[in-house]
Design an enzyme around this catalytic site. Structure first.
Site, PDB file in Angstrom:
ATOM      1  N   ARG A 105     -25.798  -9.179  23.006  1.00 53.33           N
ATOM      2  CA  ARG A 105     -25.987  -9.148  24.451  1.00 53.33           C
ATOM      3  C   ARG A 105     -26.833 -10.321  24.905  1.00 53.33           C
ATOM      4  NH1 ARG A 105     -28.744  -4.050  27.543  1.00 53.33           N
ATOM      5  NH2 ARG A 105     -30.572  -4.749  26.356  1.00 53.33           N
ATOM      6  N   THR A 109     -27.884 -12.354  31.244  1.00 53.47           N
ATOM      7  CA  THR A 109     -26.752 -11.836  32.013  1.00 53.47           C
ATOM      8  C   THR A 109     -26.396 -10.398  31.638  1.00 53.47           C
ATOM      9  OG1 THR A 109     -25.081 -12.580  30.417  1.00 53.47           O
ATOM     10  CG2 THR A 109     -25.803 -14.168  32.075  1.00 53.47           C
ATOM     11  N   ASP A 201     -34.852  -0.215  20.915  1.00 50.29           N
ATOM     12  CA  ASP A 201     -33.713  -0.967  20.394  1.00 50.29           C
ATOM     13  C   ASP A 201     -33.316  -0.389  19.039  1.00 50.29           C
ATOM     14  OD1 ASP A 201     -32.405  -3.143  18.708  1.00 50.29           O
ATOM     15  OD2 ASP A 201     -32.434  -4.110  20.671  1.00 50.29           O
ATOM     16  N   ASP A 204     -33.332  -2.918  16.052  1.00 45.43           N
ATOM     17  CA  ASP A 204     -34.684  -3.283  15.618  1.00 45.43           C
ATOM     18  C   ASP A 204     -35.336  -2.146  14.842  1.00 45.43           C
ATOM     19  OD1 ASP A 204     -34.657  -5.830  16.638  1.00 45.43           O
ATOM     20  OD2 ASP A 204     -35.637  -5.300  18.523  1.00 45.43           O
TER      21      ASP A 204
END
Length: 210
Positions: A105, A109, A201, A204
């Site tokens: 990602r 944006t 996340d 992560d």
């Protein structure tokens, strides 16, 4: 499977998900819990697999017994976090074919950028289950399904750990024919595109990277 969104509210799933959400859960613990939950979610996402029968001999007599029908199904991991779900589903369905879609990602944006795509052949004849822990904006998931359909897939399901309303709506708009199976529909996305309350996340936390 006809419902667009299925939330698996089994007590074991919800209990394990609570431990995954806690920020004090270790990388090893998070990884183990993700594998265990994916095992349980796999039961739901494969609930309507086609079956046939064949004759077997039990210690008592012969019988017509149910077995899976058709070509081996395909599991597609949306890299990198999808691999955590992939491992658990493969424990349940070790004969499945496996594909990978590499997307990351763009943090500005929030749009997906493709860097890898490798899937088995004859997708049009197979059930394809795409896996990714988080359905957040839905952009990466929609892009991955786009690629799978271009490769020939016609029977696709999407399995995730957490979903946001925005991501579910985006998927339904782009791919209304793809059912979603998840452990939780959370409240919303924050301004950075992360699921709230969520669990941070997933990649992560699974791989110990920050």
């Amino acid at each position: 499977m006809t419902e667009h969104l299925t939330i698996v509210d089994h007590p074991l799933v919800q209990h394990k998900l609570t431990h995954m959400r806690e920020k004090t859960t270790s990388t090893a613990g998070f990884r183990r819990l993700l594998r265990e939950i994916s095992n349980l979610l796999a039961y739901e996402v494969t609930r309507e697999l086609p079956v046939t029968t064949r004759e077997i001999e039990t210690p008592m007599n012969t019988m017509q017994a149910p077995v899976l029908d058709g070509k081996k199904l395909v599991l597609v991991s949306i890299l990198r976090a999808g691999n955590g779900l992939l491992d658990g589903v493969l424990e349940l369905i070790p004969s499945a074919r496996v594909g990978f879609v590499g997307l990351y990602r763009d943090e500005e944006t929030l749009q997906p950028v493709q860097y890898y795509f490798k899937v088995p052949q004859e997708l049009e004849d197979r059930l394809v289950i795409a896996v990714d822990p988080m359905l957040a904006t839905g952009n990466s998931s929609v892009a991955a399904i786009d690629l799978l359909k271009k490769a020939g897939a016609t029977n696709i399901r999407f399995m995730c750990l957490l979903a946001a309303p925005e991501g579910v709506a985006r998927m339904k708009e782009a791919h209304p024919d793809v059912p979603i199976v998840t452990a939780s529909l959370d409240e919303r996305l924050n301004e950075d595109g992360y699921i709230v309350p969520g669990l941070g996340d997933a990649g992560d936390r699974m791989f110990g990277t920050k």
